[in-house]
Scaffold this active site. Structure first.
Site, PDB file in Angstrom:
ATOM      1  N   ASP A 196      52.862  72.897 105.785  1.00 56.09           N
ATOM      2  CA  ASP A 196      53.958  73.800 105.408  1.00 56.09           C
ATOM      3  C   ASP A 196      54.123  74.910 106.436  1.00 56.09           C
ATOM      4  O   ASP A 196      55.239  75.214 106.871  1.00 56.09           O
ATOM      5  CB  ASP A 196      53.687  74.376 104.023  1.00 56.09           C
ATOM      6  N   HIS A 215      57.011  72.303  96.079  1.00 59.38           N
ATOM      7  CA  HIS A 215      56.101  73.426  96.347  1.00 59.38           C
ATOM      8  C   HIS A 215      56.755  74.792  96.174  1.00 59.38           C
ATOM      9  O   HIS A 215      56.107  75.748  95.780  1.00 59.38           O
ATOM     10  CB  HIS A 215      55.494  73.295  97.749  1.00 59.38           C
ATOM     11  N   ASP A 216      58.043  74.897  96.452  1.00 60.76           N
ATOM     12  CA  ASP A 216      58.711  76.196  96.359  1.00 60.76           C
ATOM     13  C   ASP A 216      59.687  76.281  95.198  1.00 60.76           C
ATOM     14  O   ASP A 216      60.622  77.092  95.224  1.00 60.76           O
ATOM     15  CB  ASP A 216      59.442  76.501  97.673  1.00 60.76           C
ATOM     16  N   LYS A 256      60.866  79.612  93.706  1.00 66.23           N
ATOM     17  CA  LYS A 256      61.827  80.500  94.380  1.00 66.23           C
ATOM     18  C   LYS A 256      63.191  80.499  93.699  1.00 66.23           C
ATOM     19  O   LYS A 256      64.079  81.259  94.089  1.00 66.23           O
ATOM     20  CB  LYS A 256      61.970  80.092  95.847  1.00 66.23           C
ATOM     21  N   HIS A 294      56.281  83.577  93.300  1.00 64.38           N
ATOM     22  CA  HIS A 294      56.930  82.264  93.199  1.00 64.38           C
ATOM     23  C   HIS A 294      55.962  81.103  92.946  1.00 64.38           C
ATOM     24  O   HIS A 294      56.355  80.128  92.290  1.00 64.38           O
ATOM     25  CB  HIS A 294      57.831  82.000  94.429  1.00 64.38           C
ATOM     26  N   HIS A 310      49.337  76.733  97.301  1.00 67.17           N
ATOM     27  CA  HIS A 310      49.590  76.451  98.718  1.00 67.17           C
ATOM     28  C   HIS A 310      49.710  77.703  99.575  1.00 67.17           C
ATOM     29  O   HIS A 310      49.798  77.607 100.798  1.00 67.17           O
ATOM     30  CB  HIS A 310      50.827  75.553  98.891  1.00 67.17           C
ATOM     31  N   HIS A 311      49.681  78.891  98.943  1.00 65.18           N
ATOM     32  CA  HIS A 311      49.659  80.142  99.717  1.00 65.18           C
ATOM     33  C   HIS A 311      48.297  80.850  99.643  1.00 65.18           C
ATOM     34  O   HIS A 311      48.174  81.994 100.087  1.00 65.18           O
ATOM     35  CB  HIS A 311      50.765  81.090  99.247  1.00 65.18           C
TER      36      HIS A 311
END
Length: 319
Positions: free
Chosen positions: A273, A190-191, A194, A219, A244-245
């Site tokens: 999360d 998911h990240d 970054k 990101h 997801h954000h």
């Protein structure tokens, strides 16, 4: 009930013999879906003739495959449409192998009781290869996720926790196996975006300035670009990485999606999360208690999060 061989499918005995001795499993069924005949290969493989209902159609299936197979078979009987389905079939040694089953409705002159004909083709080697490839992909994705966890300054197994929590929540919400796999892959990476965010921003203990916040907000899109280059992540997994954000109220990023515009898998992952972030120490905050984090998740239902997903999550964490 008898084998296929005593049944007159056509005028030529040679044709009947050919069908009986075909190296793949063959069967026929009537209009109600009741299996009426099988060839010798079916009996040789399963050890079932007429003693079991439907020549062992359900008796020989792997227990996990009975319900989905019967569902597809029942739908085909009602619609009359051809169908293909994969299931595991038990042999006389008690071992299960994968087969692809293809059923077609027919009208055969002189054989009114034959309405469906079908074949069961062994695809176990193919399925084993697919499973091995999937395990290799999952291992590679997990290794990358753990590396990102260290790079991001995460501690205490954040990646493994959120993957496990997301899968538990997905099962509670009734996701199928395909969606659960996509959720697992997307949650693990998911990240990944970054990678392009400098350490000074990722690990900054204070409030981010405008430029720093822009780097953080980029990101998810960078993550999709990177993850898509791997070449094997399904679109639903990429949706978790990108969205997801997002927020239920439309004030999230990167696309400001709202409500059910946000993919369900991303809505599921967003809850777990944030919950894990709340109960973990971060450079900018101390860990909250589980009770405090659950209260915050509940407060954000209908604002940041899908209310139905929050309800399922709170039920899951309360048990």
């Amino acid at each position: 009930m008898t084998h296929l061989s005593p049944m007159a499918l056509g005028p030529a005995p040679e044709y009947r013999r050919l069908v009986e001795e075909m190296p793949i499993l063959l069967w026929t069924a009537d209009a109600t879906g009741r299996w009426t005949h099988v060839n010798g290969r079916w009996t040789e493989y399963t050890g079932l003739i007429g003693e079991a209902q439907g020549f062992g159609f359900e008796a020989a299936l792997h227990p996990e495959d009975v319900a989905p197979t019967v569902k597809v078979w029942t739908a085909a009987i009602h619609s009359g449409q051809p169908y293909d389905i994969e299931y595991r079939l038990r042999n006389t040694h008690g071992q299960h192998r994968w087969f692809v089953v293809r059923g077609r409705k027919v009208a055969t002159p002189g054989a009114d009781d034959v309405t469906w004909v079908g074949s069961c083709t062994d695809i176990d080697a193919q399925k084993q290869a697919e499973t091995a490839a999937l395990l290799a992909q999952r291992s590679a994705v997990r290794a990358l996720g753990l590396a990102l966890e260290v790079r991001d300054g995460e501690t205490g197994g954040h990646t493994d926790r959120v993957v496990a929590q997301a899968l538990a929540l997905g099962r509670a919400l009734g996701l199928n196996a395909t969606d659960l796999t996509a959720l697992e892959l997307g949650a693990t990476l998911h990240d990944v975006g970054k990678i392009g965010v400098p350490d000074r921003v990722l690990r900054k203990p204070g409030v981010l300035d405008v430029d720093e916040r822009a780097l953080i907000h980029a990101h998810p899109t960078e993550g999709v670009r990177f993850a898509a280059a791997l070449g094997f992540l399904p679109p639903a997994a990429l949706g978790v990485i990108r969205h997801h954000h997002e927020r239920w109220d439309g004030h999230g990023y990167p696309d400001e999606l709202a409500w059910d515009q946000i993919p369900l898998l991303a809505r599921i992952f967003a809850v777990v999360d944030v919950y894990d972030a709340l109960i973990s120490d971060r450079p900018y905050k101390a860990a909250w208690t589980p009770g405090q984090a659950q209260a915050e998740i509940a407060r954000q239902a209908g604002l940041q999060f899908d209310p139905q997903v929050v309800h399922a999550f709170l039920e899951l964490t309360a048990s």
